[in-house]
Design an enzyme around this catalytic site. Structure first.
Site: not given
Length: 286
Positions: A259, A63, A159
């Site tokens: 992203e 994460r 991302h």
């Protein structure tokens, strides 16, 4: 492992490479997922958000930082039988090459198909992620090659979780006039704000968004893409953030995913064909 000129370290219990340029710019890249988890420009401070509750391990996506999304984005395709966001972000990558010059440092990691990936996605592939550092700039280039005998389509994204001091004060410029899909409402429209502001959850995919500027107090971060024609904006907001085991409850206030991606029109690679896309970040003088 190829000859490596940069020191190895450990982050989240995983082996990682500390890429260091002579001018002091540095990045940390996990072999797990080929995952960039830190970028500090020369004389600057951390630019990426890594959740303090992030974990890494077999089948576990990290994460924060920059997860590599391939060959599937969320459940949009092109192969919805695959795990969410594909295969690359939870596999172990290998060092392909490393180099350092007077004002530049570069690391390339590679990921090839295995029996395990072919059981999920029956195709041969090679991915390379090249991380380049120079002063106030970070370049991330994703390369995909089809060494097999059959064609396959894919989506891709870098991302990137950007750190922000306070989401409510962050401003993103450069999206005005871009068509977008709102994944929260299912609606589609044209962005009419010259300066995008944020108050909570956002989940949008913009088409043809290439040159942006993130303003965060005195900080100015220019964002450019090449061959990644779509742009994803994501923040979980307070409610979804509280439900994420690998995020602190207030984590949503300190990050914004911006992203570069290829989602709306997946790319198809025939035998021996290749593709590359790049996302670049430059910290501007305040």
């Amino acid at each position: 492992m190829s000859d490596l000129i940069f020191p190895m370290t450990e982050v989240l219990g995983q082996p990682a490479v500390r890429v260091q340029a002579p001018d002091g710019a540095q990045a940390i890249v996990l072999l797990h997922g080929g995952h960039v988890v830190s970028w500090i420009p020369a004389g600057g401070r951390e630019q990426l958000y890594l959740s303090p509750k992030a974990v890494a391990g077999p089948g576990q996506a990290v994460r924060g930082g920059v997860p590599v999304i391939f060959p599937q984005f969320e459940q949009r395709g092109p192969d919805t039988s695959l795990p969410r966001h594909g295969l690359a972000r939870t596999r172990t990558w290998a060092v392909e090459s490393s180099s350092r010059a007077k004002d530049h440092a570069q690391l390339t990691l590679a990921l090839d198909d295995t029996a395990e990936t072919r059981a999920l996605w029956p195709h041969s592939f090679t991915l390379e992620l090249t991380i380049s550092l120079s002063g106030q700039r970070l370049d991330l280039e994703l390369y995909a090659h089809n060494p097999g005998e059959t064609s396959w389509p894919f989506a891709a994204a870098l991302h990137t979780y950007l750190a922000v001091s306070d989401l409510a004060q962050a401003r993103l410029q450069g999206l005005e006039g871009c068509h977008y899909v709102d994944s929260l409402t299912g609606g589609e429209t044209i962005e009419d704000h010259p300066e995008k502001r944020f108050s909570g959850e956002v989940d949008r995919i913009y088409a043809k968004a290439r040159n942006l500027l993130l303003r965060d107090g005195p900080r100015r971060l220019a964002i450019e893409t090449d061959q990644l024609p779509d742009l994803v904006l994501w923040n979980p907001g307070p409610d979804k953030c509280a439900a994420l085991k690998d995020m602190p409850e207030d984590g949503w206030q300190h990050m914004l995913c911006v992203e570069g991606a290829n989602i709306f029109e997946p790319i198809t690679l025939g035998p021996d064909e290749s593709w590359s896309g790049r996302q670049s970040f430059t910290l501007q003088a305040s």
